[in-house]
Design a protein around this motif. Structure first.
Motif, PDB file in Angstrom:
ATOM      1  N   MET A 109       0.826  -1.215   0.000  1.00  0.00           N
ATOM      2  CA  MET A 109       0.000   0.000   0.000  1.00  0.00           C
ATOM      3  C   MET A 109       0.857   1.261   0.000  1.00  0.00           C
ATOM      4  SD  MET A 109      -3.282  -0.682   2.453  1.00  0.00           S
ATOM      5  CE  MET A 109      -3.152  -2.265   3.251  1.00  0.00           C
ATOM      6  N   LEU A 110       1.939   1.239   0.782  1.00  0.00           N
ATOM      7  CA  LEU A 110       2.808   2.415   0.857  1.00  0.00           C
ATOM      8  C   LEU A 110       3.456   2.711  -0.499  1.00  0.00           C
ATOM      9  CD1 LEU A 110       4.621   1.941   4.299  1.00  0.00           C
ATOM     10  CD2 LEU A 110       2.631   3.336   3.768  1.00  0.00           C
ATOM     11  N   LEU A 111       3.942   1.658  -1.154  1.00  0.00           N
ATOM     12  CA  LEU A 111       4.612   1.869  -2.437  1.00  0.00           C
ATOM     13  C   LEU A 111       3.661   2.373  -3.506  1.00  0.00           C
ATOM     14  CD1 LEU A 111       6.958  -1.257  -2.641  1.00  0.00           C
ATOM     15  CD2 LEU A 111       7.582   1.097  -2.072  1.00  0.00           C
ATOM     16  N   ASN A 112       2.364   2.116  -3.324  1.00  0.00           N
ATOM     17  CA  ASN A 112       1.389   2.508  -4.339  1.00  0.00           C
ATOM     18  C   ASN A 112       0.578   3.742  -3.971  1.00  0.00           C
ATOM     19  OD1 ASN A 112       1.301   0.294  -6.601  1.00  0.00           O
ATOM     20  ND2 ASN A 112       1.533  -0.825  -4.681  1.00  0.00           N
ATOM     21  N   CYS A 113       0.873   4.351  -2.832  1.00  0.00           N
ATOM     22  CA  CYS A 113       0.138   5.568  -2.476  1.00  0.00           C
ATOM     23  C   CYS A 113       0.731   6.761  -3.219  1.00  0.00           C
ATOM     24  CB  CYS A 113       0.158   5.803  -0.968  1.00  0.00           C
ATOM     25  SG  CYS A 113       1.727   6.391  -0.292  1.00  0.00           S
ATOM     26  N   GLY A 114      -0.027   7.825  -3.300  1.00  0.00           N
ATOM     27  CA  GLY A 114       0.387   8.991  -4.080  1.00  0.00           C
ATOM     28  C   GLY A 114       1.679   9.615  -3.600  1.00  0.00           C
ATOM     29  N   GLU A 115       1.840   9.721  -2.295  1.00  0.00           N
ATOM     30  CA  GLU A 115       3.011  10.385  -1.721  1.00  0.00           C
ATOM     31  C   GLU A 115       4.303   9.650  -2.066  1.00  0.00           C
ATOM     32  OE1 GLU A 115       4.500  13.668   0.118  1.00  0.00           O
ATOM     33  OE2 GLU A 115       2.348  13.229  -0.044  1.00  0.00           O
ATOM     34  N   ALA A 116       4.230   8.319  -2.215  1.00  0.00           N
ATOM     35  CA  ALA A 116       5.436   7.516  -2.429  1.00  0.00           C
ATOM     36  C   ALA A 116       6.054   7.732  -3.804  1.00  0.00           C
ATOM     37  CB  ALA A 116       5.119   6.038  -2.236  1.00  0.00           C
ATOM     38  N   LYS A 117       5.285   8.263  -4.732  1.00  0.00           N
ATOM     39  CA  LYS A 117       5.782   8.379  -6.109  1.00  0.00           C
ATOM     40  C   LYS A 117       6.962   9.333  -6.232  1.00  0.00           C
ATOM     41  CE  LYS A 117       1.205   7.298  -8.020  1.00  0.00           C
ATOM     42  NZ  LYS A 117       1.480   5.864  -7.938  1.00  0.00           N
ATOM     43  N   THR A 118       7.081  10.304  -5.327  1.00  0.00           N
ATOM     44  CA  THR A 118       8.133  11.321  -5.455  1.00  0.00           C
ATOM     45  C   THR A 118       9.143  11.284  -4.312  1.00  0.00           C
ATOM     46  OG1 THR A 118       6.712  12.934  -4.334  1.00  0.00           O
ATOM     47  CG2 THR A 118       6.625  12.870  -6.737  1.00  0.00           C
ATOM     48  N   VAL A 119       8.986  10.360  -3.363  1.00  0.00           N
ATOM     49  CA  VAL A 119       9.870  10.326  -2.195  1.00  0.00           C
ATOM     50  C   VAL A 119      11.043   9.373  -2.436  1.00  0.00           C
ATOM     51  CG1 VAL A 119      10.022   9.695   0.258  1.00  0.00           C
ATOM     52  CG2 VAL A 119       8.032  10.946  -0.587  1.00  0.00           C
ATOM     53  N   ASP A 120      12.237   9.805  -2.048  1.00  0.00           N
ATOM     54  CA  ASP A 120      13.428   8.971  -2.149  1.00  0.00           C
ATOM     55  C   ASP A 120      13.409   7.965  -0.989  1.00  0.00           C
ATOM     56  OD1 ASP A 120      15.895   7.812  -2.433  1.00  0.00           O
ATOM     57  OD2 ASP A 120      17.058   9.622  -1.925  1.00  0.00           O
TER      58      ASP A 120
ATOM     59  N   ALA B 161       9.237  -7.836  -3.303  1.00  0.00           N
ATOM     60  CA  ALA B 161      10.657  -7.613  -3.023  1.00  0.00           C
ATOM     61  C   ALA B 161      11.334  -6.879  -4.176  1.00  0.00           C
ATOM     62  CB  ALA B 161      11.362  -8.942  -2.764  1.00  0.00           C
ATOM     63  N   ARG B 162      11.014  -7.278  -5.403  1.00  0.00           N
ATOM     64  CA  ARG B 162      11.611  -6.610  -6.566  1.00  0.00           C
ATOM     65  C   ARG B 162      11.139  -5.161  -6.673  1.00  0.00           C
ATOM     66  NH1 ARG B 162      14.272  -9.527 -10.380  1.00  0.00           N
ATOM     67  NH2 ARG B 162      14.298 -11.796 -10.103  1.00  0.00           N
ATOM     68  N   ALA B 163       9.856  -4.931  -6.413  1.00  0.00           N
ATOM     69  CA  ALA B 163       9.326  -3.564  -6.469  1.00  0.00           C
ATOM     70  C   ALA B 163      10.014  -2.676  -5.438  1.00  0.00           C
ATOM     71  CB  ALA B 163       7.815  -3.584  -6.240  1.00  0.00           C
ATOM     72  N   ALA B 164      10.265  -3.234  -4.244  1.00  0.00           N
ATOM     73  CA  ALA B 164      10.943  -2.474  -3.200  1.00  0.00           C
ATOM     74  C   ALA B 164      12.402  -2.213  -3.573  1.00  0.00           C
ATOM     75  CB  ALA B 164      10.855  -3.224  -1.875  1.00  0.00           C
ATOM     76  N   LEU B 165      13.082  -3.245  -4.059  1.00  0.00           N
ATOM     77  CA  LEU B 165      14.480  -3.076  -4.459  1.00  0.00           C
ATOM     78  C   LEU B 165      14.612  -2.054  -5.588  1.00  0.00           C
ATOM     79  CD1 LEU B 165      15.612  -6.810  -4.335  1.00  0.00           C
ATOM     80  CD2 LEU B 165      16.446  -4.978  -2.841  1.00  0.00           C
ATOM     81  N   ASP B 166      13.635  -2.027  -6.488  1.00  0.00           N
ATOM     82  CA  ASP B 166      13.651  -1.047  -7.574  1.00  0.00           C
ATOM     83  C   ASP B 166      13.590   0.383  -7.048  1.00  0.00           C
ATOM     84  OD1 ASP B 166      13.828  -3.021  -9.470  1.00  0.00           O
ATOM     85  OD2 ASP B 166      11.692  -3.016  -9.982  1.00  0.00           O
ATOM     86  N   ARG B 167      12.979   0.555  -5.862  1.00  0.00           N
ATOM     87  CA  ARG B 167      12.915   1.889  -5.238  1.00  0.00           C
ATOM     88  C   ARG B 167      14.103   2.136  -4.316  1.00  0.00           C
ATOM     89  NH1 ARG B 167       8.158   4.636  -5.056  1.00  0.00           N
ATOM     90  NH2 ARG B 167       9.618   6.280  -4.435  1.00  0.00           N
ATOM     91  N   GLY B 168      15.035   1.176  -4.265  1.00  0.00           N
ATOM     92  CA  GLY B 168      16.217   1.338  -3.423  1.00  0.00           C
ATOM     93  C   GLY B 168      16.049   0.853  -2.008  1.00  0.00           C
ATOM     94  N   ILE B 169      14.926   0.218  -1.682  1.00  0.00           N
ATOM     95  CA  ILE B 169      14.669  -0.257  -0.322  1.00  0.00           C
ATOM     96  C   ILE B 169      15.430  -1.553  -0.076  1.00  0.00           C
ATOM     97  CG2 ILE B 169      12.891  -1.051   1.291  1.00  0.00           C
ATOM     98  CD1 ILE B 169      10.881   0.649  -0.314  1.00  0.00           C
TER      99      ILE B 169
END
Length: 549
Positions: free
Chosen positions: A289-300, A318-326
């Motif tokens: 949910m966090l990765l798909n909320c509006g605020e997450a789109k622009t946060v490092d 896991a891949r989606a999180a790693l793609d965001r650097g998590i």
């Protein structure tokens, strides 16, 4: 020959492992470090120590003493952290109330624990007001008011308000020494059938869990670590297994801590950004949910380390999180185990593996943490090969496992059959030592991080006059982890009359009256001609899951 005891000088201090001793290090190392609530309230460790003393004095004035159980219903807050310390440090017992249970179950757990004092946040006024006459042991209510919260009309006879109580209390308290095996906490876990079961933990167990958790999280060469430079924010409720024990670990390390209150995805992401959060833990559905909320789109999010527990970590997530650097990895435990048993940290040299292999390891159930004696056994209790193929039940020993279920000797004996705690999780162990859960012994469904009993839902659906047979199974769901699916065989005369929506609404009615959790309402109902059975006539849920997955 006999074992030889150590000689103890009569003036030597026999240091008991008590929760109060966890405060020595942060007060020496980082007394001015911040503890933040919702980005609005800020205090230091030094101030928190004073507030812990004020809370103990206030509770004492209201009748709390050694052995008193104090129940708490609050969102994740600095107040909850103060309760984690003050109540056990008095020699009292902290009951962390699962506010996601149905009202009837909440009342049951408070009564069963024998809580005498109940502290509750404004948001839970309607729930407690409706059940207060059912509370058999509570004699004192304390109101936790919160800026921005609106109190509904109620008739709860509050003895005090939390902040007023602290303001009227002295900032020092002589917390006594006592036996380290004294019970510190109690909370309730829900399983496949029946009422919630109470688990309990001593001061010694909480201290050893804290020390071991620090050691385990500090051990990797790089990544999947928690250290003094981190900023911690829980996204696992503090009523749930002491928020996995992490607030105690964070406090000993003296790190900045951020408590978000009620979970709102955009607000959580803002706190990660604004407060510089670098370490959290949650169930996979929350991170999704966090990765798909509006605020997450622009946060490092590239400095964020996240442990996923309470269910399997899907490789897609896991891949989606790693793609965001998590820096994401799985952890494993259960309410009965305090909870930490294993962590899916990468071994030295894993940086040379390709991304697919790394993702696979991060999503494993993990490697046992220090002091955990973990075995995989067959039905006869014999160990199975660690070949990554043979599977059996996970049984464990560790210094911090609950010693039984509160006031339930029968279930306690079953839990500890043979001297090992039985998890009822089926798993295999690979030659490299990584554990992987493959199934559950009982057909319990985990939806949104909460256990849902398939048998309970089946029982409710069977009460519909048009139902002949029913089976409830769990199927994978990207958002919730699992969702219950109801497979229903109708009585012949009802086939043209009863719809799938009618069955779903039938179950929803029980949720609306508080008899079951909202997570138990099947989102999918299928009318079928027959249900697969085993050779002895039992529902073959394994086959049903294969057919309808």
């Amino acid at each position: 020959m006999e074992y030889v005891d150590i000689d103890s000088n009569e003036s030597a201090y026999a240091y008991p492992l008590l929760v109060k001793h966890l405060l020595h290090t942060p007060l020496a190392h980082a007394p001015d470090q911040e503890i933040v609530y919702r980005g609005e309230t800020r205090l230091t460790y030094r101030t928190m120590r004073e507030r812990i003393a004020r809370l103990a004095n206030g509770l004492t004035r209201l009748g709390a003493e050694k052995g008193t159980t104090v129940a708490v219903m609050d969102w994740d807050s600095h107040r909850y952290l103060e309760c984690y310390f003050a109540i056990p440090m008095m020699g009292a017992v902290l009951q962390t109330v699962n506010v996601r249970l149905s009202p009837a179950e909440i009342a049951y757990t408070i009564n069963h624990a024998g809580a005498q004092i109940l502290m509750l946040h404004t948001d839970f006024l309607p729930v407690v007001d409706a059940m207060k006459d059912q509370l058999e042991t509570v004699h004192t209510f304390i109101w936790i008011d919160d800026e921005g919260s609106e109190a509904s009309a109620h008739s709860i006879p509050f003895a005090s308000e939390y902040e007023h109580m602290l303001a009227a209390s002295e900032p020092s308290y002589d917390f006594p020494d006592f036996d380290e095996n004294t019970r510190a906490t109690t909370f309730y876990t829900t399983g496949t059938t029946g009422l919630p079961k109470g688990v309990y933990f001593s001061h010694r167990q909480l201290v050893l869990h804290t020390i071991t958790g620090m050691a385990a999280l500090a051990s990797p060469v790089s990544g999947q670590r928690f250290h003094r430079g981190d900023v911690y924010m829980p996204i696992t409720p503090m009523f749930h297994v002491h928020a996995w024990g992490m607030p105690y670990i964070a406090t000993v390390l003296g790190v900045k801590q951020v408590y978000p209150g009620r979970y709102v995805p955009d607000q959580l992401v803002k706190l990660v950004r604004d407060e510089g959060v670098t370490f959290s833990h949650c169930v996979g559905t929350i991170l999704h949910m966090l990765l798909n909320c509006g605020e997450a789109k622009t946060v490092d999010l590239s400095r964020w380390k996240v442990v996923i527990g309470g269910g399997a970590l899907p490789q897609g997530l896991a891949r989606a999180a790693l793609d965001r650097g998590i820096d994401i990895f799985a952890g494993y435990g259960m309410s009965e185990t305090c909870p930490l048993l294993s962590l899916a940290q990468l071994k030295p040299g894993s940086e040379t593996l390709d991304i697919d292999e790394q993702v696979n390891l991060r999503c494993k159930t993990g490697l046992p943490v220090p002091l955990v004696d973990l075995r995989i056994v067959n039905e006869e209790g014999a160990d199975v090969p660690h070949d990554g193929k043979a599977s059996g039940e996970i049984v464990v020993r560790a210094p911090w496992l609950t010693q039984g279920y509160l006031k339930n000797p029968g279930a306690s004996a079953e839990l500890w059959d043979g001297g090992y705690l039985h998890t009822q999780d089926i798993a295999s162990i690979a030659p490299n030592g990584y554990l992987q859960i493959t199934d559950r012994i009982k057909d319990v469904i985990k939806s949104g991080g909460e256990w849902v009993s398939s048998l309970e839902i089946e029982s409710l659906i069977s009460q519909h006059p048009g139902v002949s047979e029913v089976a409830v199974i769990g199927i994978k769901d990207e958002k919730w982890g699992e969702r219950p699916v109801a497979l229903v065989v109708l009585k012949p005369q009802f086939v043209p009359l009863v719809s799938e929506d009618e069955i779903r609404n039938h179950v929803r009615a029980f949720s609306e009256t508080g008899q079951i959790s909202k997570y138990a309402v099947p989102q999918i109902v299928r009318i079928v001609d027959q249900l697969e059975k085993t050779s002895v006539g039992k529902l073959n849920k394994k086959r049903l899951r294969e057919q309808f997955a």
